[in-house]
Design a protein around this motif. Sequence first.
Motif, mmCIF file in Angstrom:
data_model
loop_
_atom_site.group_PDB
_atom_site.id
_atom_site.type_symbol
_atom_site.label_atom_id
_atom_site.label_comp_id
_atom_site.label_asym_id
_atom_site.label_seq_id
_atom_site.Cartn_x
_atom_site.Cartn_y
_atom_site.Cartn_z
ATOM 1 N N TRP A 8 4.659 -13.264 -7.810
ATOM 2 C CA TRP A 8 3.530 -12.708 -8.446
ATOM 3 C C TRP A 8 3.727 -12.704 -10.218
ATOM 4 C CZ3 TRP A 8 0.825 -9.449 -5.101
ATOM 5 C CH2 TRP A 8 1.630 -9.904 -4.062
ATOM 6 N N GLY A 9 1.956 -12.544 -10.831
ATOM 7 C CA GLY A 9 2.024 -12.938 -12.024
ATOM 8 C C GLY A 9 3.006 -14.063 -13.159
ATOM 9 N N VAL A 10 2.221 -13.668 -14.221
ATOM 10 C CA VAL A 10 3.059 -14.824 -14.866
ATOM 11 C C VAL A 10 4.429 -15.261 -15.274
ATOM 12 C CG1 VAL A 10 3.484 -14.952 -17.339
ATOM 13 C CG2 VAL A 10 2.149 -13.446 -16.977
ATOM 14 N N PHE A 11 4.802 -14.231 -14.802
ATOM 15 C CA PHE A 11 6.518 -15.373 -14.569
ATOM 16 C C PHE A 11 7.100 -15.844 -13.116
ATOM 17 C CE2 PHE A 11 6.683 -14.583 -18.956
ATOM 18 C CZ PHE A 11 7.240 -16.423 -19.591
ATOM 19 N N GLN A 12 5.755 -14.993 -12.253
ATOM 20 C CA GLN A 12 6.537 -15.462 -11.121
ATOM 21 C C GLN A 12 7.484 -14.777 -9.901
ATOM 22 O OE1 GLN A 12 4.312 -17.644 -8.334
ATOM 23 N NE2 GLN A 12 3.036 -16.012 -10.258
ATOM 24 N N PHE A 13 8.003 -13.204 -10.884
ATOM 25 C CA PHE A 13 8.784 -12.694 -9.829
ATOM 26 C C PHE A 13 8.546 -12.547 -8.378
ATOM 27 C CE2 PHE A 13 9.116 -11.338 -13.951
ATOM 28 C CZ PHE A 13 10.278 -11.196 -14.146
ATOM 29 N N SER A 14 9.358 -13.015 -7.315
ATOM 30 C CA SER A 14 9.843 -12.333 -5.836
ATOM 31 C C SER A 14 9.643 -11.585 -5.330
ATOM 32 C CB SER A 14 10.870 -13.304 -5.385
ATOM 33 O OG SER A 14 11.897 -13.198 -5.866
ATOM 34 N N ARG A 57 14.680 -5.530 -5.647
ATOM 35 C CA ARG A 57 15.552 -4.808 -6.316
ATOM 36 C C ARG A 57 15.734 -4.277 -7.895
ATOM 37 N NH1 ARG A 57 17.417 -9.631 -6.714
ATOM 38 N NH2 ARG A 57 16.941 -10.049 -9.098
ATOM 39 N N LEU A 58 14.294 -4.397 -8.072
ATOM 40 C CA LEU A 58 13.637 -4.576 -9.612
ATOM 41 C C LEU A 58 13.502 -2.308 -9.332
ATOM 42 C CD1 LEU A 58 12.480 -6.987 -11.453
ATOM 43 C CD2 LEU A 58 14.858 -5.853 -11.670
ATOM 44 N N GLY A 59 12.721 -2.366 -7.839
ATOM 45 C CA GLY A 59 12.109 -1.098 -7.296
ATOM 46 C C GLY A 59 9.959 -1.011 -8.721
ATOM 47 N N VAL A 60 10.246 -2.222 -8.074
ATOM 48 C CA VAL A 60 8.271 -1.884 -8.762
ATOM 49 C C VAL A 60 7.591 -2.309 -7.120
ATOM 50 C CG1 VAL A 60 9.175 -2.442 -11.049
ATOM 51 C CG2 VAL A 60 8.699 -4.070 -9.722
ATOM 52 N N ASP A 61 6.183 -1.733 -7.343
ATOM 53 C CA ASP A 61 5.379 -2.074 -6.577
ATOM 54 C C ASP A 61 4.214 -4.020 -6.894
ATOM 55 O OD1 ASP A 61 3.510 -1.292 -8.615
ATOM 56 O OD2 ASP A 61 3.444 0.254 -6.662
ATOM 57 N N ARG A 62 3.772 -4.593 -6.224
ATOM 58 C CA ARG A 62 3.038 -5.507 -6.931
ATOM 59 C C ARG A 62 2.215 -5.585 -7.471
ATOM 60 N NH1 ARG A 62 2.616 -5.990 0.154
ATOM 61 N NH2 ARG A 62 4.583 -6.930 -0.031
ATOM 62 N N ARG A 63 1.681 -4.197 -7.156
ATOM 63 C CA ARG A 63 0.757 -4.228 -8.287
ATOM 64 C C ARG A 63 1.059 -3.929 -9.993
ATOM 65 N NH1 ARG A 63 -3.827 1.547 -9.050
ATOM 66 N NH2 ARG A 63 -4.895 0.985 -10.853
ATOM 67 N N THR A 64 2.350 -3.381 -9.577
ATOM 68 C CA THR A 64 3.176 -3.442 -11.722
ATOM 69 C C THR A 64 3.719 -5.034 -11.402
ATOM 70 O OG1 THR A 64 3.803 -0.931 -11.278
ATOM 71 C CG2 THR A 64 4.881 -2.645 -12.433
#
Length: 360
Positions: free
Chosen positions: A311-317, A323-330
């Motif tokens: 996802w996003g600019v730096f393509q977090f999986s 693991r970071l506790g964030v949703d896909r919208r974030t």
Amino acid sequence: MDDAALDLAPQATTAGEYVALLRDVRRRSGLTYREVSRRASATGHWLPPSTLATMLGRSTLPRERTVVALLAACGTAAGEVERWLTVRRDIEAHLSERDRVAIQETGTTTAPSADPAPAADPAPPAAPAPPADLAPPAGPVPPELVSPDAPRPARRRLRLAAVALLAMLTVGAAGTLLPRANPTTDDAPTDDCPVVLRQGMYGPCVQSLQERLVAGGLFVPVDGWFGPDTTSRLIAFQALGGLPVSGTADGRMLDELSGDLVAARWPEERVGRYVRKAFPEDPAAAVQVARCLSGLDPYRVEIDSDGSRRWGVFQFSDVELSRLGVDRRTALDPVWNVRAARDVWSRTTSFEHWDCAPLP
């Protein structure tokens, strides 16, 4: 209805500016595409949601009757509607002769050319389009088919032949019956679309979906092909809207697609500036990595072979987001995404975490 939107109409000098002001009218009204369609019908106009999405998703001059239907549905007074039509006719009058021919053939006006032709008398508003089941077949019609002098039996045989040819053209190479709609006009009905649109499909129904994504700020090639790019954009929309991320679109999803999806899109240049600011130690390398991963597109979603997504600019999986506790919208928020990448970099002072890391 906000009068400020109406006051902007005389300031439009190009087709793109005119459509942008129409989008603003729809936004200020607070109505969804479906609500605009229902109100237009109540005032005696025919304006399907797909037609409205197509019109507002392009930068070409729409038909007069479509403009009238939208403004009437939004509660615009008759006198103000005439002001809008006057501006539209002024823009149309400065189009080239070739573009004016395109209006007659497709009902859509292209942007002004470099050498405008002399102004022509404005054409009267076109009559409302008939319902889909009464509309004539798409494409050129032989003169004999419409000539009043042709014998009735011959006219009937020609008409049946035209219908048979049209039926053959609506059947795909794999034998799948495609929707009976013309993707090049702003009147393409979607009543015959499949219940669910998914990757691999092709046709005007997919094109309508792509046009709605573009109108909402999620740019994708509008080519009628439901490929990986369309799937990626649809997943981004679903994530931004807090909807189930399926990558497919049913009727309910198409309703959700009526309206602005991205409030303030970050263009590539702005993303690049923000990345450089976040990585002052090595801004060029940071931009190179981000460009390699996502093309500096904050709404980029990549799907791996195992079905997982990045996802996003730096393509977090998906795993990293969990693991970071964030949703896909974030994850599609460029500010969060770049800052999270900065945190990763600060622990190693290198870009080896990403596969697209530049060589030393």
